[in-house]
Design a protein around this motif. Sequence first.
Motif, PDB file in Angstrom:
ATOM      1  N   ALA A 162       0.838  -1.209   0.000  1.00  0.00           N
ATOM      2  CA  ALA A 162       0.000   0.000   0.000  1.00  0.00           C
ATOM      3  C   ALA A 162       0.869   1.254   0.000  1.00  0.00           C
ATOM      4  O   ALA A 162       0.615   2.207  -0.750  1.00  0.00           O
ATOM      5  N   GLU A 163       1.932   1.249   0.799  1.00  0.00           N
ATOM      6  CA  GLU A 163       2.855   2.392   0.859  1.00  0.00           C
ATOM      7  C   GLU A 163       3.595   2.557  -0.463  1.00  0.00           C
ATOM      8  O   GLU A 163       3.785   3.678  -0.949  1.00  0.00           O
ATOM      9  N   ALA A 164       4.003   1.431  -1.065  1.00  0.00           N
ATOM     10  CA  ALA A 164       4.736   1.471  -2.334  1.00  0.00           C
ATOM     11  C   ALA A 164       3.858   2.027  -3.460  1.00  0.00           C
ATOM     12  O   ALA A 164       4.305   2.860  -4.258  1.00  0.00           O
ATOM     13  N   LEU A 165       2.610   1.587  -3.519  1.00  0.00           N
ATOM     14  CA  LEU A 165       1.699   2.077  -4.560  1.00  0.00           C
ATOM     15  C   LEU A 165       1.376   3.552  -4.344  1.00  0.00           C
ATOM     16  O   LEU A 165       1.264   4.316  -5.307  1.00  0.00           O
ATOM     17  N   ASP A 166       1.254   3.955  -3.089  1.00  0.00           N
ATOM     18  CA  ASP A 166       1.008   5.359  -2.775  1.00  0.00           C
ATOM     19  C   ASP A 166       2.191   6.221  -3.229  1.00  0.00           C
ATOM     20  O   ASP A 166       2.017   7.328  -3.737  1.00  0.00           O
ATOM     21  N   TYR A 167       3.391   5.686  -3.058  1.00  0.00           N
ATOM     22  CA  TYR A 167       4.621   6.367  -3.468  1.00  0.00           C
ATOM     23  C   TYR A 167       4.609   6.627  -4.976  1.00  0.00           C
ATOM     24  O   TYR A 167       4.949   7.720  -5.437  1.00  0.00           O
ATOM     25  N   LEU A 168       4.202   5.620  -5.745  1.00  0.00           N
ATOM     26  CA  LEU A 168       4.126   5.773  -7.203  1.00  0.00           C
ATOM     27  C   LEU A 168       2.967   6.677  -7.601  1.00  0.00           C
ATOM     28  O   LEU A 168       3.078   7.456  -8.551  1.00  0.00           O
ATOM     29  N   ASP A 169       1.857   6.551  -6.883  1.00  0.00           N
ATOM     30  CA  ASP A 169       0.674   7.361  -7.177  1.00  0.00           C
ATOM     31  C   ASP A 169       0.984   8.846  -7.007  1.00  0.00           C
ATOM     32  O   ASP A 169       0.585   9.676  -7.830  1.00  0.00           O
ATOM     33  N   LYS A 170       1.728   9.190  -5.962  1.00  0.00           N
ATOM     34  CA  LYS A 170       2.076  10.594  -5.705  1.00  0.00           C
ATOM     35  C   LYS A 170       2.996  11.161  -6.774  1.00  0.00           C
ATOM     36  O   LYS A 170       3.137  12.379  -6.896  1.00  0.00           O
ATOM     37  N   ARG A 171       3.630  10.300  -7.551  1.00  0.00           N
ATOM     38  CA  ARG A 171       4.534  10.741  -8.616  1.00  0.00           C
ATOM     39  C   ARG A 171       3.917  10.603 -10.007  1.00  0.00           C
ATOM     40  O   ARG A 171       4.592  10.737 -11.016  1.00  0.00           O
ATOM     41  N   ASN A 172       2.621  10.311 -10.068  1.00  0.00           N
ATOM     42  CA  ASN A 172       1.891  10.137 -11.336  1.00  0.00           C
ATOM     43  C   ASN A 172       2.416   8.962 -12.164  1.00  0.00           C
ATOM     44  O   ASN A 172       2.326   8.959 -13.387  1.00  0.00           O
ATOM     45  N   LEU A 173       2.971   7.958 -11.481  1.00  0.00           N
ATOM     46  CA  LEU A 173       3.454   6.760 -12.182  1.00  0.00           C
ATOM     47  C   LEU A 173       2.413   5.651 -12.175  1.00  0.00           C
ATOM     48  O   LEU A 173       2.425   4.775 -13.044  1.00  0.00           O
ATOM     49  N   VAL A 174       1.530   5.678 -11.193  1.00  0.00           N
ATOM     50  CA  VAL A 174       0.347   4.810 -11.204  1.00  0.00           C
ATOM     51  C   VAL A 174      -0.866   5.664 -10.863  1.00  0.00           C
ATOM     52  O   VAL A 174      -0.729   6.726 -10.256  1.00  0.00           O
ATOM     53  N   PHE A 175      -2.031   5.178 -11.270  1.00  0.00           N
ATOM     54  CA  PHE A 175      -3.283   5.832 -10.908  1.00  0.00           C
ATOM     55  C   PHE A 175      -4.154   4.825 -10.177  1.00  0.00           C
ATOM     56  O   PHE A 175      -4.180   3.640 -10.519  1.00  0.00           O
ATOM     57  N   LYS A 176      -4.863   5.300  -9.169  1.00  0.00           N
ATOM     58  CA  LYS A 176      -5.818   4.459  -8.450  1.00  0.00           C
ATOM     59  C   LYS A 176      -7.157   4.592  -9.163  1.00  0.00           C
ATOM     60  O   LYS A 176      -7.739   5.669  -9.213  1.00  0.00           O
ATOM     61  N   ALA A 177      -7.633   3.487  -9.712  1.00  0.00           N
ATOM     62  CA  ALA A 177      -8.850   3.518 -10.532  1.00  0.00           C
ATOM     63  C   ALA A 177     -10.090   3.114  -9.741  1.00  0.00           C
ATOM     64  O   ALA A 177     -11.158   2.943 -10.316  1.00  0.00           O
ATOM     65  N   GLY A 178      -9.953   2.947  -8.446  1.00  0.00           N
ATOM     66  CA  GLY A 178     -11.085   2.541  -7.620  1.00  0.00           C
ATOM     67  C   GLY A 178     -10.565   1.756  -6.438  1.00  0.00           C
ATOM     68  O   GLY A 178      -9.365   1.616  -6.245  1.00  0.00           O
ATOM     69  N   ALA A 179     -11.476   1.239  -5.637  1.00  0.00           N
ATOM     70  CA  ALA A 179     -11.078   0.470  -4.456  1.00  0.00           C
ATOM     71  C   ALA A 179     -10.346  -0.794  -4.902  1.00  0.00           C
ATOM     72  O   ALA A 179     -10.906  -1.627  -5.614  1.00  0.00           O
ATOM     73  N   GLY A 180      -9.072  -0.885  -4.509  1.00  0.00           N
ATOM     74  CA  GLY A 180      -8.298  -2.078  -4.839  1.00  0.00           C
ATOM     75  C   GLY A 180      -7.960  -2.230  -6.309  1.00  0.00           C
ATOM     76  O   GLY A 180      -7.750  -3.338  -6.794  1.00  0.00           O
ATOM     77  N   ARG A 181      -7.896  -1.111  -7.041  1.00  0.00           N
ATOM     78  CA  ARG A 181      -7.555  -1.179  -8.465  1.00  0.00           C
ATOM     79  C   ARG A 181      -6.562  -0.085  -8.824  1.00  0.00           C
ATOM     80  O   ARG A 181      -6.776   1.081  -8.515  1.00  0.00           O
ATOM     81  N   TYR A 182      -5.475  -0.503  -9.495  1.00  0.00           N
ATOM     82  CA  TYR A 182      -4.432   0.420  -9.928  1.00  0.00           C
ATOM     83  C   TYR A 182      -4.009   0.089 -11.350  1.00  0.00           C
ATOM     84  O   TYR A 182      -4.069  -1.075 -11.763  1.00  0.00           O
ATOM     85  N   PHE A 183      -3.556   1.095 -12.078  1.00  0.00           N
ATOM     86  CA  PHE A 183      -2.923   0.855 -13.376  1.00  0.00           C
ATOM     87  C   PHE A 183      -1.806   1.866 -13.571  1.00  0.00           C
ATOM     88  O   PHE A 183      -1.809   2.935 -12.951  1.00  0.00           O
ATOM     89  N   LEU A 184      -0.841   1.516 -14.408  1.00  0.00           N
ATOM     90  CA  LEU A 184       0.314   2.382 -14.639  1.00  0.00           C
ATOM     91  C   LEU A 184      -0.033   3.512 -15.597  1.00  0.00           C
ATOM     92  O   LEU A 184      -0.746   3.308 -16.585  1.00  0.00           O
ATOM     93  N   SER A 185       0.507   4.691 -15.314  1.00  0.00           N
ATOM     94  CA  SER A 185       0.362   5.808 -16.250  1.00  0.00           C
ATOM     95  C   SER A 185       1.278   5.567 -17.447  1.00  0.00           C
ATOM     96  O   SER A 185       2.069   4.617 -17.460  1.00  0.00           O
ATOM     97  N   SER A 186       1.211   6.452 -18.429  1.00  0.00           N
ATOM     98  CA  SER A 186       2.089   6.318 -19.604  1.00  0.00           C
ATOM     99  C   SER A 186       3.551   6.392 -19.181  1.00  0.00           C
ATOM    100  O   SER A 186       4.408   5.689 -19.715  1.00  0.00           O
ATOM    101  N   ALA A 187       3.843   7.229 -18.162  1.00  0.00           N
ATOM    102  CA  ALA A 187       5.217   7.341 -17.660  1.00  0.00           C
ATOM    103  C   ALA A 187       5.627   6.059 -16.938  1.00  0.00           C
ATOM    104  O   ALA A 187       6.739   5.561 -17.114  1.00  0.00           O
ATOM    105  N   GLY A 188       4.729   5.517 -16.120  1.00  0.00           N
ATOM    106  CA  GLY A 188       5.004   4.264 -15.415  1.00  0.00           C
ATOM    107  C   GLY A 188       5.268   3.124 -16.387  1.00  0.00           C
ATOM    108  O   GLY A 188       6.190   2.326 -16.189  1.00  0.00           O
ATOM    109  N   MET A 189       4.473   3.071 -17.456  1.00  0.00           N
ATOM    110  CA  MET A 189       4.659   2.026 -18.469  1.00  0.00           C
ATOM    111  C   MET A 189       5.989   2.201 -19.188  1.00  0.00           C
ATOM    112  O   MET A 189       6.678   1.218 -19.477  1.00  0.00           O
ATOM    113  N   TYR A 190       6.359   3.442 -19.467  1.00  0.00           N
ATOM    114  CA  TYR A 190       7.639   3.690 -20.139  1.00  0.00           C
ATOM    115  C   TYR A 190       8.794   3.191 -19.276  1.00  0.00           C
ATOM    116  O   TYR A 190       9.679   2.480 -19.756  1.00  0.00           O
ATOM    117  N   PHE A 191       8.797   3.575 -17.992  1.00  0.00           N
ATOM    118  CA  PHE A 191       9.891   3.179 -17.107  1.00  0.00           C
ATOM    119  C   PHE A 191       9.933   1.660 -16.920  1.00  0.00           C
ATOM    120  O   PHE A 191      11.018   1.064 -16.888  1.00  0.00           O
TER     121      PHE A 191
END
Length: 202
Positions: A162-191
């Motif tokens: 949860a802390e790791a995903l929050d870390y990426l979310d705060k940097r726009n590398l992942v987005f939280k798409a709902g309760a218990g759902r995440y996907f990578l942003s275009s930047a996250g996918m590139y990296f």
Amino acid sequence: MTDVTDMQQVTEGTSSFDAILPAQSAAVYREFQAGRVIVREIWDANRSELVANPLYNLVYNNLSHFRMLYEHLGSELVFNESGSFFYLKESSDDEGEEHDENAFRVQVVLLLIGRYFARSGRDLDYLGRPDAGLKEDDLIALQADEEYREILRAARFEKGLAEALDYLDKRNLVFKAGAGRYFLSSAGMYFLTELVREYENG
């Protein structure tokens, strides 16, 4: 703001500083100061869809202005075309160690997610889709895996996934798409793609 005045005097007539509101420049600055990348599309939780990021469009349409501005502030504004995002590259050695640690922590989480996803037999491209990505059962499986928990602890994510995903979310590398759902942003996918390529070639 002597620097701004000096820059305005370099050009005759109207400068790029006359075309951009201070509040707009400040909003871009705050994003970079928070360690975020500026991606072309951001997740709108109210509409449950990706929408155009006005800050991305602002920087893209005034690229020479923002490049000069951040050059004067001792940074390099970098545009990653394949991932459709902007980020700041610090030219100061003083910030090198912190930057390296942040990059390491991001890489650890992205590799962990990519490794788990590949092991589950799914194409990594699905990680970048709002209708796919990581779902609740994926998060449960990741959290239950002792090896993954150890890896996250080594990267100083004491509270786990949860802390790791929050870390990426705060940097726009992942987005939280709902309760218990995440996907990578275009930047996250590139990296992630770059990390996989380095791993395969290494």
